[in-house]
Design a protein around this motif. Sequence first.
Motif, short mmCIF file in Angstrom:
data_model
loop_
_atom_site.label_atom_id
_atom_site.label_comp_id
_atom_site.label_asym_id
_atom_site.label_seq_id
_atom_site.Cartn_x
_atom_site.Cartn_y
_atom_site.Cartn_z
N LEU A 8 39.54 36.49 45.31
CA LEU A 8 38.81 36.64 44.06
C LEU A 8 38.93 35.40 43.20
O LEU A 8 40.04 34.92 42.94
N ILE A 9 37.79 34.90 42.74
CA ILE A 9 37.74 33.76 41.81
C ILE A 9 36.98 34.24 40.57
O ILE A 9 35.74 34.18 40.52
N PRO A 10 37.68 34.76 39.58
CA PRO A 10 36.99 35.24 38.38
C PRO A 10 36.34 34.10 37.61
O PRO A 10 36.96 33.05 37.39
N ALA A 11 35.10 34.31 37.20
CA ALA A 11 34.47 33.43 36.22
C ALA A 11 34.89 33.97 34.86
O ALA A 11 34.49 35.06 34.45
N THR A 12 35.74 33.24 34.17
CA THR A 12 36.40 33.75 32.98
C THR A 12 35.53 33.64 31.73
O THR A 12 34.69 32.73 31.61
N VAL A 13 35.75 34.55 30.80
CA VAL A 13 35.07 34.50 29.50
C VAL A 13 35.83 33.54 28.58
O VAL A 13 36.96 33.16 28.85
N VAL A 34 44.51 37.37 33.10
CA VAL A 34 43.76 37.26 34.35
C VAL A 34 44.64 36.70 35.47
O VAL A 34 44.71 37.25 36.57
N ALA A 35 45.33 35.60 35.17
CA ALA A 35 46.05 34.85 36.20
C ALA A 35 47.17 35.66 36.83
O ALA A 35 47.46 35.48 38.03
N GLU A 36 47.79 36.55 36.07
CA GLU A 36 48.92 37.30 36.61
C GLU A 36 48.50 38.42 37.56
O GLU A 36 49.34 39.07 38.17
N GLN A 37 47.19 38.61 37.73
CA GLN A 37 46.71 39.71 38.56
C GLN A 37 46.31 39.31 39.97
O GLN A 37 45.77 40.13 40.73
N GLY A 38 46.52 38.05 40.34
CA GLY A 38 46.37 37.67 41.73
C GLY A 38 45.11 36.95 42.17
O GLY A 38 44.85 36.89 43.39
N PRO A 39 44.32 36.34 41.29
CA PRO A 39 43.16 35.58 41.78
C PRO A 39 43.61 34.31 42.50
O PRO A 39 44.69 33.78 42.22
N VAL A 40 42.77 33.83 43.42
CA VAL A 40 43.11 32.60 44.15
C VAL A 40 42.69 31.35 43.38
O VAL A 40 43.19 30.26 43.66
N ALA A 41 41.78 31.49 42.44
CA ALA A 41 41.34 30.38 41.59
C ALA A 41 40.63 31.00 40.39
O ALA A 41 40.35 32.21 40.36
N LEU A 42 40.33 30.17 39.40
CA LEU A 42 39.58 30.60 38.22
C LEU A 42 38.37 29.69 38.06
O LEU A 42 38.50 28.45 38.16
N ALA A 43 37.21 30.26 37.80
CA ALA A 43 36.00 29.48 37.53
C ALA A 43 35.86 29.33 36.02
O ALA A 43 35.70 30.32 35.29
N ILE A 44 35.93 28.10 35.56
CA ILE A 44 35.98 27.80 34.13
C ILE A 44 34.67 27.14 33.68
O ILE A 44 34.13 26.29 34.38
N ASN A 45 34.21 27.54 32.51
CA ASN A 45 32.97 26.99 31.94
C ASN A 45 31.75 27.27 32.81
O ASN A 45 30.80 26.48 32.86
N ALA A 46 31.78 28.41 33.49
CA ALA A 46 30.60 28.87 34.22
C ALA A 46 29.72 29.66 33.24
O ALA A 46 29.97 29.69 32.04
N ASP A 47 28.72 30.33 33.76
CA ASP A 47 27.80 31.06 32.89
C ASP A 47 28.52 32.18 32.15
O ASP A 47 28.26 32.43 30.96
N THR A 48 29.45 32.85 32.81
CA THR A 48 30.22 33.92 32.17
C THR A 48 31.00 33.40 30.98
O THR A 48 31.16 34.10 29.96
N GLY A 49 31.51 32.19 31.07
CA GLY A 49 32.25 31.57 29.98
C GLY A 49 31.38 30.85 28.98
O GLY A 49 31.88 30.03 28.20
N GLU A 50 30.07 31.17 29.00
CA GLU A 50 29.10 30.58 28.06
C GLU A 50 29.08 29.06 28.15
O GLU A 50 28.82 28.36 27.16
N GLY A 51 29.32 28.56 29.37
CA GLY A 51 29.30 27.12 29.58
C GLY A 51 28.05 26.43 29.07
O GLY A 51 28.14 25.35 28.47
#
Length: 311
Positions: A8-13, A34-51
């Motif tokens: 899982l790579i969450p696109a973060t808000v 988010v990070a403590e729940q086990g994702p393999v990476a985080l997607a930052i400044n994507a559409d979910t994060g209103e990039g």
Amino acid sequence: MTLNLNGLIPATVVPMHEDGQIDEAGLRSYIRWVAEQGPVALAINADTGEGPHLTHAEKLRVLEIVGEETDVPRVAGLAGPFTAQAIAQARDYRAAGASALLVFPISAYLSSPLDPGIPLDYHRQIAGVGLPLILFQLQPALGGVNFDTETLRQLIEIDGVVAMKEASFDARRYLDTFRMIEGTPKHQAGEFTYLTGNDNFILESFMLGCTGALIGFGAIMVREQVAMIEAWRESRIDEARALGARVQRLADVVFAAPVADYRVRLKECLVLLGVLERASVRRPLLPISDAERELLRATLAEVGLLERVAS
């Protein structure tokens, strides 16, 4: 460090104050959650994060804050929209600690038929910066483009391209794309990862061939989605399907039409769960109605999340 995208790579808000400015304290707290729940990476400044609604300086600041709060690899959304600017952004994101780039579709793609030379040259130039690239096939309803098969095949062959996020929200296209990818030398050598971006069929995406999920819905129900993916990998099919049903129930409400409202809906859910203080988004995005907020509350209770907060 080898970049592992299988999971899982969450696109973060990005939490915001009522005036639309970034809530840095809220962002730090949310990223830790988010990070403590086990994702393999985080997607930052994507559409979910209103990039698309952040300045370049804000995007760099968000990347830096995330890096201060977790060692989980950061995939930075790269918006361009023209080549020289995209290269400059990529260099800045690399300096800020990004592990890879998610290359968003750009306005130059919006012609029919699309000249394949445009996306090919664009990605080749960005790849020269030296970070791994993730291709992005995005449904036109969210400003994206569906590439033709031959263009995709050539994009995959570019040195530095290591994965693709397929977010057409079309199961037939998704499967056809995977069948093409299966035959590529990179995929056969284990050097290419197929990622779903389809929040409308999350578990089913794994059944149809992906090994990772880079999705906006990853911003919530993180633990459940990590557990769902692990259960599927380990052939605990009944467990995976039970988790998948809960995940998809909430995802279908969050990603209902108009789909662009999913960003504020995610924030509203996170407020109801006590993770964020407020659901503020940056205009031109707008709040949702009280009736829709109550629907989210009811759905959170239905899938068991509000019970967890109450306990």
